[in-house]
Design an enzyme around this catalytic site. Structure first.
Site, PDB file in Angstrom:
ATOM      1  N   SER A   1       0.730  -1.281   0.000  1.00  0.00           N
ATOM      2  CA  SER A   1       0.000   0.000   0.000  1.00  0.00           C
ATOM      3  C   SER A   1       0.768   1.347   0.000  1.00  0.00           C
ATOM      4  O   SER A   1       1.916   1.363  -0.188  1.00  0.00           O
ATOM      5  CB  SER A   1      -0.854  -0.011   1.217  1.00  0.00           C
ATOM      6  OG  SER A   1      -1.544  -1.176   1.254  1.00  0.00           O
TER       7      SER A   1
ATOM      8  N   GLU B   1       0.303   0.723  -0.970  1.00  0.00           N
ATOM      9  CA  GLU B   1       0.264  -0.078  -2.189  1.00  0.00           C
ATOM     10  C   GLU B   1      -1.093  -0.062  -2.862  1.00  0.00           C
ATOM     11  O   GLU B   1      -2.134  -0.004  -2.210  1.00  0.00           O
ATOM     12  CB  GLU B   1       0.627  -1.522  -1.858  1.00  0.00           C
ATOM     13  CG  GLU B   1       0.593  -2.436  -3.076  1.00  0.00           C
ATOM     14  CD  GLU B   1       1.172  -3.809  -2.799  1.00  0.00           C
ATOM     15  OE1 GLU B   1       1.892  -3.953  -1.811  1.00  0.00           O
ATOM     16  OE2 GLU B   1       0.879  -4.738  -3.564  1.00  0.00           O
ATOM     17  N   ARG B   2      -1.025  -0.128  -4.157  1.00  0.00           N
ATOM     18  CA  ARG B   2      -2.219  -0.401  -4.953  1.00  0.00           C
ATOM     19  C   ARG B   2      -2.239  -1.909  -5.154  1.00  0.00           C
ATOM     20  O   ARG B   2      -1.447  -2.445  -5.930  1.00  0.00           O
ATOM     21  CB  ARG B   2      -2.107   0.319  -6.293  1.00  0.00           C
ATOM     22  CG  ARG B   2      -3.273   0.046  -7.207  1.00  0.00           C
ATOM     23  CD  ARG B   2      -3.096   0.758  -8.545  1.00  0.00           C
ATOM     24  NE  ARG B   2      -4.260   0.508  -9.388  1.00  0.00           N
ATOM     25  CZ  ARG B   2      -4.395   0.970 -10.613  1.00  0.00           C
ATOM     26  NH1 ARG B   2      -3.457   1.711 -11.151  1.00  0.00           N
ATOM     27  NH2 ARG B   2      -5.494   0.695 -11.310  1.00  0.00           N
TER      28      ARG B   2
END
Ligand SMILES: *[C@@H]1O[C@H](CO)[C@@H](O)[C@H](O)[C@H]1NC(C)=O
Ligand SMILES: *[C@@H]1O[C@H](CO)[C@@H](O)[C@H](O)[C@H]1NC(C)=O
Length: 277
Positions: A51, A214-215
């Site tokens: 993330s 984070e994605r």
């Protein structure tokens, strides 16, 4: 109180790699009192990876950006990664942060949308394993949760640990070896502390210290990335196994950015300076 917990992950939770099963024990306290094992709930979770990060509005006025840190870009990591010098390993990594609130990013229709805030060891210069723990803010799914994962094994969420925006979360990962570690996730706001002990995890190199927003991936593809309130990792340090140096912080760390979606910066609490961007 120790509670043996072993889960074999089924194919429903396989995201993009074969998942190993982990055996771990859990202890938890609320206001310093042991939480009965019947109230501890941890379950496999399909979101895999980390993330984003930035901070405490109240402290912003005292931060100073150090723009000399090397900048790196990533499709899904934003934050700081510092690596141990050769011959030295990371023993412990620590940080506190306020769990953000997140909302639909305008112009992004991809769902679900999620952003994860985590502290971890490896996964950057050493890619075979990654031990990480933190929180997740999602749209559409359960909105806020605490989770951990020892990649390539699957992720777990601690459903009995409530998380809300602005809660102070403290994460510590303490390793005993390349394959044994204790993860502590505390909701300081709620006075709840969960400690997971994992005796046989995938082998780490213990070289990368990560403080990351984070994605995450979902179903093998990047999830939508919501907007979120700034996440600041405070007291971000990693203690090393030998003494030169004996610890790493964000000073000089690589600052990962996700182009157009997330920028990270280092701030120095030790100096009285004005907020500026
Ligand atoms: C932490 O505790 C606060 C206060 O009890 C609670 O409202 C919140 O949901 C919790 N958040 C997390 C992330 O555990
Ligand atoms: C770990 O590193 C931090 C930051 O340098 C330091 O304050 C702390 O004393 C260290 N802890 C141990 C157990 O060495």
């Amino acid at each position: 109180m120790r509670w043996p917990f072993a889960v074999l992950l089924g194919s429903a939770f396989v995201v993009r790699q074969a998942l190993a099963d982990l055996t771990f024990t859990v202890t938890a306290t609320r206001n310093g009192v042991a939480i009965p094992q019947s109230e501890i709930k941890i379950e496999p979770f399909e979101f895999g990876r980390g993330s984003v990060s930035q901070g405490t509005p109240a402290r912003r006025a005292r931060r100073k950006s150090r723009r000399s840190n090397p900048i790196a870009t990533s499709a899904n990591w934003c934050g700081s990664v510092n690596s141990a010098p050769s011959g030295n390993q990371i023993k412990t990594i620590h940080a506190s942060f306020q769990h953000p609130s997140c909302s639909q990013r305008s112009g992004m229709s991809l769902y679900p949308q999620a952003e994860a805030n985590w502290v971890g060891i490896d996964g950057d210069t050493y890619k075979s394993a990654l031990l990480q723990a933190g929180t997740l803010c999602t749209l559409c799914l359960r909105r806020h949760l605490a989770w951990w994962q020892w990649v390539p094994s699957g992720a777990y969420t601690i459903t009995s640990l409530p998380v809300s925006p602005d809660d102070w979360i403290e994460v510590t990962i303490d390793t005993a070896s390349d394959t044994e570690a204790e993860i502590t996730i505390a909701n300081l706001s709620q006075q709840q502390v969960y400690t997971m002990h994992i005796g046989t995890g995938p082998t780490l190199a213990r070289v990368d210290a990560d403080w990351v927003v984070e994605r995450p991936y979902f179903d093998g593809a990047l999830a939508g990335f919501p907007t979120f309130t700034d996440v600041w990792f405070e007291e971000a340090y990693a203690n090393l196994t030998s003494s030169s140096p004996s610890s790493l912080g964000i000073l000089g760390a690589k600052q990962y950015q996700i182009p157009d979606l997330c920028a990270s910066e280092e701030w120095d609490d030790s100096q009285e300076v004005s907020w500026s961007l």
